[in-house]
Scaffold this motif. Structure first.
Motif, PDB file in Angstrom:
ATOM      1  N   LEU C  87       0.855  -1.184   0.000  1.00  0.00           N
ATOM      2  CA  LEU C  87       0.000   0.000   0.000  1.00  0.00           C
ATOM      3  C   LEU C  87       0.886   1.227   0.000  1.00  0.00           C
ATOM      4  O   LEU C  87       2.066   1.136   0.317  1.00  0.00           O
ATOM      5  N   ALA C  88       0.295   2.366  -0.323  1.00  0.00           N
ATOM      6  CA  ALA C  88       1.013   3.623  -0.148  1.00  0.00           C
ATOM      7  C   ALA C  88       0.722   4.080   1.273  1.00  0.00           C
ATOM      8  O   ALA C  88      -0.320   4.665   1.558  1.00  0.00           O
ATOM      9  N   ARG C  89       1.655   3.783   2.185  1.00  0.00           N
ATOM     10  CA  ARG C  89       1.361   3.974   3.601  1.00  0.00           C
ATOM     11  C   ARG C  89       1.167   5.422   4.020  1.00  0.00           C
ATOM     12  O   ARG C  89       0.503   5.700   5.026  1.00  0.00           O
ATOM     13  N   ARG C  90       1.793   6.326   3.263  1.00  0.00           N
ATOM     14  CA  ARG C  90       1.687   7.730   3.653  1.00  0.00           C
ATOM     15  C   ARG C  90       0.457   8.406   3.062  1.00  0.00           C
ATOM     16  O   ARG C  90       0.161   9.554   3.357  1.00  0.00           O
ATOM     17  N   LEU C  91      -0.270   7.687   2.204  1.00  0.00           N
ATOM     18  CA  LEU C  91      -1.512   8.249   1.669  1.00  0.00           C
ATOM     19  C   LEU C  91      -2.684   7.752   2.498  1.00  0.00           C
ATOM     20  O   LEU C  91      -2.562   6.770   3.224  1.00  0.00           O
ATOM     21  N   THR C  92      -3.831   8.390   2.340  1.00  0.00           N
ATOM     22  CA  THR C  92      -4.980   7.949   3.132  1.00  0.00           C
ATOM     23  C   THR C  92      -5.594   6.696   2.514  1.00  0.00           C
ATOM     24  O   THR C  92      -5.313   6.333   1.375  1.00  0.00           O
ATOM     25  N   VAL C  93      -6.468   6.088   3.300  1.00  0.00           N
ATOM     26  CA  VAL C  93      -7.129   4.862   2.860  1.00  0.00           C
ATOM     27  C   VAL C  93      -7.917   5.114   1.580  1.00  0.00           C
ATOM     28  O   VAL C  93      -7.828   4.330   0.626  1.00  0.00           O
ATOM     29  N   ILE C  94      -8.632   6.214   1.538  1.00  0.00           N
ATOM     30  CA  ILE C  94      -9.435   6.448   0.344  1.00  0.00           C
ATOM     31  C   ILE C  94      -8.565   6.781  -0.868  1.00  0.00           C
ATOM     32  O   ILE C  94      -8.875   6.376  -1.985  1.00  0.00           O
ATOM     33  N   GLN C  95      -7.444   7.459  -0.639  1.00  0.00           N
ATOM     34  CA  GLN C  95      -6.540   7.733  -1.754  1.00  0.00           C
ATOM     35  C   GLN C  95      -6.001   6.429  -2.330  1.00  0.00           C
ATOM     36  O   GLN C  95      -5.881   6.249  -3.543  1.00  0.00           O
ATOM     37  N   ASN C  96      -5.638   5.491  -1.433  1.00  0.00           N
ATOM     38  CA  ASN C  96      -5.173   4.188  -1.897  1.00  0.00           C
ATOM     39  C   ASN C  96      -6.246   3.499  -2.739  1.00  0.00           C
ATOM     40  O   ASN C  96      -5.979   2.956  -3.802  1.00  0.00           O
ATOM     41  N   MET C  97      -7.472   3.550  -2.215  1.00  0.00           N
ATOM     42  CA  MET C  97      -8.556   2.884  -2.927  1.00  0.00           C
ATOM     43  C   MET C  97      -8.723   3.492  -4.317  1.00  0.00           C
ATOM     44  O   MET C  97      -8.941   2.785  -5.296  1.00  0.00           O
ATOM     45  N   MET C  98      -8.590   4.806  -4.381  1.00  0.00           N
ATOM     46  CA  MET C  98      -8.796   5.473  -5.663  1.00  0.00           C
ATOM     47  C   MET C  98      -7.718   5.124  -6.684  1.00  0.00           C
ATOM     48  O   MET C  98      -7.978   5.081  -7.884  1.00  0.00           O
ATOM     49  N   MET C 133     -16.916   1.082  -2.110  1.00  0.00           N
ATOM     50  CA  MET C 133     -16.083  -0.103  -1.872  1.00  0.00           C
ATOM     51  C   MET C 133     -15.642  -0.152  -0.424  1.00  0.00           C
ATOM     52  O   MET C 133     -15.637  -1.231   0.200  1.00  0.00           O
ATOM     53  N   LEU C 134     -15.271   1.002   0.119  1.00  0.00           N
ATOM     54  CA  LEU C 134     -14.848   1.037   1.525  1.00  0.00           C
ATOM     55  C   LEU C 134     -16.002   0.605   2.430  1.00  0.00           C
ATOM     56  O   LEU C 134     -15.809  -0.130   3.397  1.00  0.00           O
ATOM     57  N   ALA C 135     -17.217   1.060   2.080  1.00  0.00           N
ATOM     58  CA  ALA C 135     -18.384   0.684   2.879  1.00  0.00           C
ATOM     59  C   ALA C 135     -18.609  -0.814   2.804  1.00  0.00           C
ATOM     60  O   ALA C 135     -18.855  -1.485   3.814  1.00  0.00           O
ATOM     61  N   ARG C 136     -18.484  -1.351   1.590  1.00  0.00           N
ATOM     62  CA  ARG C 136     -18.660  -2.794   1.387  1.00  0.00           C
ATOM     63  C   ARG C 136     -17.671  -3.593   2.232  1.00  0.00           C
ATOM     64  O   ARG C 136     -17.967  -4.699   2.698  1.00  0.00           O
ATOM     65  N   LEU C 137     -16.486  -3.031   2.424  1.00  0.00           N
ATOM     66  CA  LEU C 137     -15.454  -3.736   3.184  1.00  0.00           C
ATOM     67  C   LEU C 137     -15.458  -3.373   4.666  1.00  0.00           C
ATOM     68  O   LEU C 137     -14.645  -3.880   5.430  1.00  0.00           O
ATOM     69  N   GLY C 138     -16.373  -2.502   5.049  1.00  0.00           N
ATOM     70  CA  GLY C 138     -16.423  -2.115   6.455  1.00  0.00           C
ATOM     71  C   GLY C 138     -15.282  -1.195   6.868  1.00  0.00           C
ATOM     72  O   GLY C 138     -14.903  -1.149   8.039  1.00  0.00           O
ATOM     73  N   LEU C 139     -14.722  -0.450   5.920  1.00  0.00           N
ATOM     74  CA  LEU C 139     -13.575   0.404   6.242  1.00  0.00           C
ATOM     75  C   LEU C 139     -13.899   1.884   6.105  1.00  0.00           C
ATOM     76  O   LEU C 139     -13.027   2.722   6.209  1.00  0.00           O
ATOM     77  N   ILE C 140     -15.185   2.200   5.856  1.00  0.00           N
ATOM     78  CA  ILE C 140     -15.518   3.586   5.512  1.00  0.00           C
ATOM     79  C   ILE C 140     -15.142   4.577   6.613  1.00  0.00           C
ATOM     80  O   ILE C 140     -14.771   5.713   6.334  1.00  0.00           O
ATOM     81  N   HIS C 141     -15.185   4.110   7.869  1.00  0.00           N
ATOM     82  CA  HIS C 141     -14.859   5.038   8.961  1.00  0.00           C
ATOM     83  C   HIS C 141     -13.364   5.383   8.987  1.00  0.00           C
ATOM     84  O   HIS C 141     -12.944   6.280   9.696  1.00  0.00           O
ATOM     85  N   LEU C 142     -12.563   4.651   8.210  1.00  0.00           N
ATOM     86  CA  LEU C 142     -11.118   4.905   8.191  1.00  0.00           C
ATOM     87  C   LEU C 142     -10.683   5.649   6.941  1.00  0.00           C
ATOM     88  O   LEU C 142      -9.493   5.774   6.669  1.00  0.00           O
ATOM     89  N   ALA C 143     -11.645   6.129   6.169  1.00  0.00           N
ATOM     90  CA  ALA C 143     -11.355   6.698   4.849  1.00  0.00           C
ATOM     91  C   ALA C 143     -10.223   7.716   4.852  1.00  0.00           C
ATOM     92  O   ALA C 143      -9.371   7.696   3.963  1.00  0.00           O
ATOM     93  N   ASP C 144     -10.177   8.594   5.841  1.00  0.00           N
ATOM     94  CA  ASP C 144      -9.156   9.643   5.807  1.00  0.00           C
ATOM     95  C   ASP C 144      -7.962   9.341   6.695  1.00  0.00           C
ATOM     96  O   ASP C 144      -7.132  10.214   6.928  1.00  0.00           O
ATOM     97  N   HIS C 145      -7.872   8.112   7.201  1.00  0.00           N
ATOM     98  CA  HIS C 145      -6.695   7.732   7.975  1.00  0.00           C
ATOM     99  C   HIS C 145      -5.550   7.377   7.046  1.00  0.00           C
ATOM    100  O   HIS C 145      -5.760   6.927   5.924  1.00  0.00           O
TER     101      HIS C 145
END
Lengths: 291, 294, 251
Positions: C87-98, C133-145
């Motif tokens: 993963l790109a660890r320094r980017l946010t979760v949603i940026q990675n997803m995108m 997709m984040l919602a489907r995976l249960g990760l939506i609350h971490l989107a900007d982490h």
């Protein structure tokens, strides 16, 4: 005093573009370019070669830009097969090869003694051009920084295999960044040549590359404003030491060396005390996600 | 041809001693230390200063080696140790900062003028080729230094510890090998070798702060050709590089291609060093890649 | 359909894979199991294009993949995850997803500069899809982490999501359940079944036998670079040779 200030700001603007160029390569994309002075030198030597052989100003500019674009891709070529510490050495080597060629092959552009180039006679015009260039390059860099391309570059910075796995060609992204960054630095180099009116190899040594690195690290790699802030600081230190020399009567050589030493110490201190630099990279929010 | 060979051997010796220090350090700390070149220059100046006090060459060089070794340890403690968690690229950049600081320090203290070691040498003739007793001393010293290093690394417990450290730092720690102390020892050795190499180089040419630029490219070229973490590679690289350089400037290309004499000007020495390095790096097998995650 | 034919890979004289063949069909999940060192990851790397086999070929819908060029294989519709998530660890979760989505107009410099509207529109749609997709995976609350701050299990889910963002017909998963807590493993199982239901071809390396039994339609067993058994999970469990090779591993 005003003349001096105008000149100083002109130089800050020009060198800020060079730092911005390095920021695109390293801050955004992770390319450790230890030969950053090379695209700047290529941009300056375009006009120099043209002047030395009776060409026009626009021919010189075109030549400088062409050399930078081609040079960038050539130097970048081995990056896929090398880890960054080796590639850094290649880039260092490339900048030195160019400098040595310019020193030793006199027919190209005057060798060690350099060549005179058409000079922008009005300092305010020079200032205007420099500030205009800086603004344009900042806008370009900002556009890239906040775009999906910038996001992809940041992924590439961390993991190039991941980028390939996601269906993009890492080398193509690096090549794109390199060409844009080198053209940027070349424009700065061409402007520098016409502002100073003279191009000689001694202005494009390894020390210059590391002054740009000091400016970038001090200002903050990965943040665009950092490149400008860092350059301003570095130029300020540079100018202050010159004043110090004049005021204290110390020999010129000594002061020049001390200046270099101060840059070295500053570089190390930034790493030790505030790694992210004066202007840290902001958590990037891409356009559509919101302000 | 013999002259070219002799020149190559002497030049290779000067470069190899410095290059070996870089490889030694790289194998343990995994980043290319650009300040190393400054250690070499500093070592040259220390030897000169010690000579100025009237000490004999071997003693002066030994003192210089010890002092430079200590300097290397101090730099490690102040700069590289605190930064050890950073990526190698960051440490490389930081090492340039150290290099710049040293460069200016040396120039500030000793002045920019070139100095020459006063050394009496005899000249010998080997067929057409000329060689001096200084050349012989340089080569002999280099060989002796390499032998000592070899013995140290392969015949002593400390050496085994160093090699274990180079292979795998964490594993070495679990085996009871103290990584910090050994790292300090490694830096001492690297600094000492740099000082020795710098002295040899200054003996053969001149002592001036500019020396760093003369040394930088050939040394890093030698190390890269041989592989950054391989000590034997550094030596091999130095030999290959030296040979390439001396052949390139020694051969009468003109005579081969036409009827007039033409030699590649000797100022292109460095260009050849860099070109050789770039070529080797470009055509090396893929194993150098770090593989993505940094 | 994913087809592997007689793939052989040798490293320094050792055969990591010896004439391995298998087929994975759309809508079905193929499990690849075997003791450590049996060549599973090597096989996955060959299919993903990261390693070029010394002989043999890999084809998708009867067209061979370009060997040793992972970005081209990815462009053919193959997405993969790694055992240790990349993963790109320094980017946010949603940026990675995108970043998971391919062919983004905003990644083309000319489009970016001269057709900014196209880039912006695409980004807006992408954000919506990424959040879904984040919602489907249960990760939506971490989107900007920052992605680097997620737990191992969460990172694995994120990589699976990233792989899916390109809507790949073929998915290669390398030990998704390894080191992940049982609750998240359950989530993964549900997710994997939905992938098959969508008609994708899934190739899964796993050590977690419960997941294999629950999720896989077909299983291939590798040992020392060769296929020693194939069949349904039930067949494999009853296979004596398989038992021996695993017992040999734990001995």
């Amino acid at each position: 005093m005003l003349d001096f200030l105008v000149f100083a700001v002109t130089m800050i603007a020009i060198w800020s573009v060079v730092a911005l160029s390095l920021d695109l390569q390293f801050g955004l994309c992770g390319l450790v370019n230890f030969g950053q002075i090379l695209p700047f030198a290529l941009g300056a030597y375009g006009p120099a070669i043209s002047a030395a052989h009776g060409g026009s100003i626009s021919a010189g500019l075109a030549l400088g830009l062409a050399m930078a674009a081609v040079g960038g891709v050539l130097v970048l070529a081995p990056v896929g097969r090398l880890s960054q510490d080796y590639w850094a050495l290649v880039s260092l080597g490339a900048s030195e090869i160019f400098r040595l060629l310019m020193v030793n092959v006199t027919p190209i552009a005057g060798g060690q003694d350099g060549t005179a180039v058409a000079r922008v006679s009005n300092p305010l015009a020079a200032l205007g051009l420099a500030l205009g260039l800086l603004l344009a390059m900042l806008l370009l860099a900002r556009r890239i920084d906040r775009s999906p391309l910038g996001r992809l570059m940041r992924v590439l910075r961390e993991d190039d295999l991941l980028v390939a796995t996601l269906g993009r060609n890492p080398f193509r992204v690096q090549a794109l960044v390199t060409v844009v960054a080198w053209l940027m630095a070349a424009l700065a180099g061409a402007l520098y040549a016409h502002v100073v009116g003279f191009v000689a190899p001694s202005s494009f040594s390894v020390a210059e590359t590391f002054i740009v690195w000091t400016a970038l690290i001090l200002g903050g790699a990965g943040s665009l404003l950092g490149a400008v802030v860092g350059t301003a600081f570095v130029q300020f230190i540079s100018v202050s030491t010159r004043f110090l020399a004049a005021w204290s009567g110390l020999p010129f050589d000594l002061v020049a060396n001390l200046r270099l030493g101060i840059f070295g110490v500053v570089l190390v201190l930034v790493f030790l005390l505030r790694r992210e630099g004066l202007v840290p990279e902001r958590k990037v929010r891409v356009d559509a996600v919101g302000p | 041809m013999l002259q070219i060979l002799l020149n190559s051997i002497v030049y290779a010796s000067e470069i190899a001693v410095i290059a070996v220090g870089i490889s030694l350090a790289y194998s343990v700390v995994r980043f290319a230390n650009f300040a190393h070149i400054q250690y070499a220059v500093l070592g040259g100046y220390f030897t000169y200063a010690a000579r100025g006090l009237g000490l004999g060459f071997p003693v002066a060089t030994a003192i210089s080696a010890v002092l430079t070794g200590l300097v290397a340890i101090i730099v490690e403690r102040l700069v590289f140790h605190p930064l050890r968690g950073l990526r190698p690229e960051a440490k490389m950049i930081a090492s340039w900062g150290v290099a710049l600081a040293f460069r200016s320090g040396v120039a500030a203290v000793f002045g920019g003028a070139a100095r020459v070691f006063d050394v009496e040498t005899d000249t010998y003739l080997l067929g057409d080729a000329v060689i001096t007793s200084l050349d012989l001393a340089v080569v002999a010293t280099t060989i002796a230094a390499m032998v000592v290093l070899q013995l140290l690394l392969y015949r002593t417990r400390i050496g085994t510890g160093l090699r274990a450290l180079a292979d795998n730092r964490d594993l070495a720690a679990t085996r009871g090998i103290p990584p910090d102390r050994l790292t300090a020892l490694m830096w001492f050795l690297a600094g000492a070798f740099a000082a020795l190499g710098g002295t040899l180089f200054a003996l053969e040419t001149r002592l001036q702060p500019d020396m760093d630029l003369q040394i930088l490219l050939p040394v890093f070229a030698a190390v890269t050709i041989g592989g950054l973490s391989s000590i034997a590679g550094a030596v091999a690289g130095a030999c290959i590089l030296s040979l390439a350089q001396n052949i390139a400037i020694g051969v009468d290309f003109g005579a081969v291609l036409s009827s007039r004499s033409w030699f590649l000007p000797s100022q292109f020495r460095d260009t050849i060093a860099v070109a050789a390095m770039v070529l080797v790096l470009c055509f090396r097998p893929r194993q150098l890649r770090s593989g993505g995650v940094r | 359909m994913l087809s592997v034919r007689d793939v052989t890979v040798a490293f320094a004289g050792v055969r990591a894979l010896d004439a391995v063949s298998l087929e994975a069909r759309p809508g079905r999940i193929l499990g690849l199991i075997g003791p450590n060192g049996s060549g599973k990851s090597t096989l996955l790397n060959v299919v993903a294009g990261a390693i070029a086999p010394d002989s043999g070929s890999v084809s998708i819908e009867a067209v061979p993949i370009p060997a040793g060029r992972p970005e081209e294989v990815a462009a053919r519709g193959v997405a993969r995850t790694f055992q240790i998530p990349r993963l790109a660890r320094r980017l946010t979760v949603i940026q990675n997803m995108m970043v998971g989505r391919r062919d983004q107009p905003g990644e083309n410099l000319l489009t970016l500069l001269f057709r900014p509207g196209a880039s912006r529109r695409s980004e807006r749609a992408l954000v919506v899809d990424a959040r879904a997709m984040l919602a489907r995976l249960g990760l939506i609350h971490l989107a900007d982490h920052a992605a680097g701050g997620l737990s191992g299990g969460q990172q694995k889910l994120l990589s699976m999501g990233m792989a899916l963002m390109s809507d790949p017909p073929v998915l290669l998963l390398d030990e998704p359940a390894a080191g992940v807590n049982p609750v998240l493993v359950e989530q993964q199982i549900v997710f994997l079944k939905s992938l098959a239901a969508e008609g994708r071809t899934v190739l899964l390396i796993e050590h977690n036998m419960e997941m294999i039994a629950d999720v896989c339609d077909d299983v291939v067993v590798l040992d020392a670079g060769t296929v020693i058994a194939r069949g349904s999970p039930v067949d494999i469990r009853r296979n004596a040779q398989v038992m021996r090779s695993y017992l040999g591993e734990t001995a």
